[in-house]
Design an enzyme around this catalytic site. Structure first.
Site, short mmCIF file in Angstrom:
data_model
loop_
_atom_site.label_atom_id
_atom_site.label_comp_id
_atom_site.label_asym_id
_atom_site.label_seq_id
_atom_site.Cartn_x
_atom_site.Cartn_y
_atom_site.Cartn_z
N LYS A 78 0.82 -1.21 0.00
CA LYS A 78 0.00 0.00 0.00
C LYS A 78 0.86 1.27 0.00
CE LYS A 78 -0.68 0.45 5.02
NZ LYS A 78 -1.69 0.56 6.10
N ASP A 79 2.15 1.15 0.32
CA ASP A 79 3.04 2.31 0.33
C ASP A 79 3.59 2.65 -1.05
OD1 ASP A 79 2.67 2.50 3.04
OD2 ASP A 79 4.63 1.67 3.59
N ARG A 126 -7.81 8.26 4.99
CA ARG A 126 -8.85 7.28 4.67
C ARG A 126 -9.57 6.82 5.94
NH1 ARG A 126 -8.83 2.15 5.68
NH2 ARG A 126 -6.62 2.20 6.18
N ARG A 127 -8.79 6.44 6.95
CA ARG A 127 -9.42 6.02 8.20
C ARG A 127 -10.18 7.16 8.85
NH1 ARG A 127 -3.94 3.06 9.66
NH2 ARG A 127 -4.34 0.98 8.80
N ARG A 144 1.63 10.04 14.35
CA ARG A 144 2.68 9.34 13.62
C ARG A 144 3.39 8.42 14.58
NH1 ARG A 144 6.66 11.10 9.40
NH2 ARG A 144 7.07 8.91 9.77
N ARG A 150 2.30 4.14 18.84
CA ARG A 150 0.87 4.44 18.75
C ARG A 150 0.08 3.75 19.86
NH1 ARG A 150 -0.67 5.46 12.47
NH2 ARG A 150 1.34 6.29 11.81
N CYS A 238 -1.33 7.73 -2.75
CA CYS A 238 -1.53 6.57 -1.87
C CYS A 238 -2.05 6.97 -0.49
CB CYS A 238 -0.23 5.79 -1.72
SG CYS A 238 0.36 5.05 -3.25
#
Length: 318
Positions: A78-79, A126-127, A144, A150, A238
């Site tokens: 996805k990156d 997106r989230r 980040r 996190r 992306c």
């Protein structure tokens, strides 16, 4: 093959774990491998992902591969930018981990159980867009850091929850900390989430053949190609608020025989430039097609989303 295959990766715990899975497959096939850590601009920056773009995590690896410093590069698929790198070959897409998103929240709570005003952390537009669209009234906080950083924000009480990729938590052996795995009906994952992309130089036919014959998973490659084609056709970077999930499903043909087809769901968030609080609209679409036509299916779904109004895909940082 007598040569030692140098496999390049980022230095994070997740990247190293992902790369080790590829190394293990090659070693079981009799290859000699060496894992090489490559520092990327993204690893050295503290700026929000939405600002710097996820391509910064892959460019240094791709350059090292093209220049011959490594023989193979392993990326979180996805990156990768949607535009191909003509110097390189996407030699293998290994079998995908569970692509869904996951919540890690205080007190074992789910999204629906967290009260309005709860602080939910994510670095993904997106989230963030899909969390706001659920209407729970949570405050979405841009963050980040690696997985440990996190999760520690929740443990320390700075946040009530964080949303992460379930695949990464699985690879790190941290599934037990998930308080809710989010149904794609609530939140579609990023295109190619949970999948790896394994690249080699376009002229390194020996390594390319080895990767294709030992590491590649055809069903994953087909599904991810459809998702990425949708993303590319939307002309979204992306890190844009776009989600997609393709799955190989059973269907019946005209003679009631079981056949396998590709089912693709997509979502895109449109922002109002005058309303920085969040997405003003969420567009959703789905389609089913032949396994051999994944990229066409992705482009068709993107066209449908554009017709629904998914033309404005830039928005506030998330």
């Amino acid at each position: 093959m007598d040569r030692v295959i140098r496999i390049g990766t980022r230095g994070s715990a997740l990247a190293l774990t992902q790369t080790q899975t590829v190394a293990d497959v090659l070693e079981r096939a009799g290859a000699k491998v060496e894992i090489v850590t490559v520092s990327t601009p993204g690893d050295r920056s503290s700026a929000p992902i939405a600002e710097i773009g996820v391509g910064v995590f892959t460019s240094a690896l791709r350059d090292a591969l093209a220049e011959g410093a490594i023989d193979v590069a392993v990326h979180s698929y996805k990156d990768l930018p949607t535009a191909p790198d003509r110097r390189l070959s996407l030699a293998a897409v290994p079998q995908r981990e569970d692509p869904r998103d996951a919540l890690i929240a205080r007190d074992g709570l789910t999204l629906g159980e967290l009260p309005p005003g709860s602080r939910i952390g994510t670095g993904s537009p997106r989230r963030a867009a899909q969390l706001r669209a659920l209407g729970f009234g949570h405050e979405i906080v841009p963050i980040r850091g690696n997985v440990d950083t996190r999760i520690a924000m929740v443990t320390a009480g700075a946040l009530d929850g964080v949303v992460l990729a379930r695949a990464g938590l699985s690879r790190l052996g941290r599934l037990a900390e998930i308080t809710e795995t989010l149904d794609p009906i609530q939140m579609l994952p990023a295109p190619a989430q949970g999948a790896l992309a394994v690249e080699c130089r376009v002229d390194d036919v020996d390594v390319e053949h080895l990767l294709q014959s030992t590491v590649d998973d055809e069903a994953t490659r087909v599904a991810v190609a459809a998702e990425r084609a949708m993303l590319a056709a939307l002309e979204a970077g992306c890190s844009a608020p776009v989600g997609a999930l393709a799955e190989v499903v059973e269907d019946l043909d005209a003679d009631d025989r079981v056949v396998f087809r590709l089912s693709l769901r997509g979502v895109a968030a449109a922002y109002d430039a005058d309303d920085p609080a969040g997405a003003v609209d969420i567009m959703r679409a789905s389609a089913t097609g032949d396994l051999t036509a994944g990229e066409q299916l992705g482009r068709a779904l993107a066209a449908e989303l554009l017709e629904l109004g998914a033309g404005v895909l830039s928005g506030p940082e998330a």
